[in-house]
Design an enzyme around this catalytic site. Structure first.
Site, mmCIF file in Angstrom:
data_model
loop_
_atom_site.group_PDB
_atom_site.id
_atom_site.type_symbol
_atom_site.label_atom_id
_atom_site.label_comp_id
_atom_site.label_asym_id
_atom_site.label_seq_id
_atom_site.Cartn_x
_atom_site.Cartn_y
_atom_site.Cartn_z
ATOM 1 C CB CYS A 215 1.585 1.177 3.830
ATOM 2 S SG CYS A 215 1.512 0.603 2.124
ATOM 3 C CD GLU A 216 -5.283 -0.785 1.807
ATOM 4 O OE1 GLU A 216 -5.611 -0.869 0.660
ATOM 5 O OE2 GLU A 216 -6.026 -0.301 2.820
ATOM 6 C CG HIS A 217 -0.727 -1.168 -1.085
ATOM 7 N ND1 HIS A 217 -0.394 0.254 -1.492
ATOM 8 C CD2 HIS A 217 -1.911 -1.530 -1.310
ATOM 9 C CE1 HIS A 217 -1.727 0.534 -1.948
ATOM 10 N NE2 HIS A 217 -2.666 -0.437 -1.907
ATOM 11 C CG HIS A 218 4.665 -2.742 0.892
ATOM 12 N ND1 HIS A 218 4.643 -1.660 0.110
ATOM 13 C CD2 HIS A 218 5.445 -3.634 -0.168
ATOM 14 C CE1 HIS A 218 4.691 -1.930 -1.100
ATOM 15 N NE2 HIS A 218 5.203 -3.028 -1.364
ATOM 16 C CD GLN B 78 -0.195 10.770 3.268
ATOM 17 O OE1 GLN B 78 0.714 10.028 3.267
ATOM 18 N NE2 GLN B 78 -0.423 12.009 3.013
ATOM 19 C CG HIS C 97 4.034 6.418 2.744
ATOM 20 N ND1 HIS C 97 2.898 5.705 2.657
ATOM 21 C CD2 HIS C 97 3.765 7.934 2.814
ATOM 22 C CE1 HIS C 97 1.753 6.475 2.766
ATOM 23 N NE2 HIS C 97 2.440 7.930 2.882
ATOM 24 C CB CYS D 14 6.199 1.145 1.377
ATOM 25 S SG CYS D 14 4.945 2.436 1.191
#
Length: 222
Positions: free
Chosen positions: A113-116, A154, A182, A184
């Site tokens: 995941c590019e956020h976490h 995703q 995920h 996250c």
């Protein structure tokens, strides 16, 4: 040597600011206009994170961890050094009168995941409607892997896979469904264990022919 070749060869030094962006449109990200950090820089960053987490990067059990993490990143994010479209260059046109969809199910994939930067684990279901030629089925799995081995969300991953197949094969249509868990959500925050995100991307006849789209979706155990 053009920029794309430099990226694939690992020889790029600096990219003009005009090349900045999120994607080149075929699943190949554009490179931000700055020099790539060295391996030494990357290992130093890992040591900083270990210290920030509360441990001592110099203790025996962790002293080699930064080098291991950097090697793991080279594998986990190998997709940045691959062009998904090129993976589909070799095709076969001896398909007789075959005029039905080609489907490949249950392809396990791993992404982040590019956020976490938390792990994403799931399965991909891919179909395309061939027009005079097909591709080796292992190449479809390689496209999924190349697109997944990057920092992703995703929703975009489903599109990246579909667009790569469309650009390379020019089929009558493409369908991609991803079902994934995920980290996250499961290992932090709400700790929602067992939840799965389902994303779909339909192109061509899979989008316009409702019966064909339903037939593909109904074959997926979601």
């Amino acid at each position: 040597m053009d920029l794309h070749s430099q990226i694939l060869d690992g020889t790029e030094d600096r990219v003009p600011a005009s090349a900045e962006g999120s994607s080149a449109g075929n699943g190949t990200p554009k490179t931000v206009g700055r020099a790539r950090p060295t391996r030494f820089d990357a290992e130093a960053a890992v040591r900083t994170l270990i210290s920030w987490a509360g441990d001592d990067p110099a203790r025996p059990g962790l002293v080699d961890t930064p080098a291991r993490v950097v090697r793991a990143y080279e594998e986990w994010f190998a997709g940045y050094r691959q062009d998904p479209v090129r993976l589909l260059e070799r095709t076969f046109d001896e398909i007789g009168g075959y005029d039905q969809a080609v489907e490949l199910h249950d392809m396990a994939f791993h992404s982040f995941c590019e956020h976490h930067m938390a792990a994403i684990h799931g399965k991909a279901y891919v179909a395309y409607m061939p027009v005079g030629r097909v591709v080796g089925i292992s190449k479809l799995a390689r496209v999924v892997e190349a697109c997944a081995c990057r920092l992703q969300i995703q929703e975009r991953l489903a599109e990246d896979i579909a667009r790569a197949i469309e650009d390379a094969l020019q089929p009558g249509g493409v369908a991609v469904v991803l079902v994934a868990e995920h980290g996250c959500m499961t290992s932090r925050g709400i700790h929602a264990h067992g939840t799965r995100l389902v994303t779909k991307w339909m192109l061509g006849v899979f989008d316009t022919d409702l019966d064909l789209g339903r037939e593909f979706l109904s074959s997926i155990p979601v």
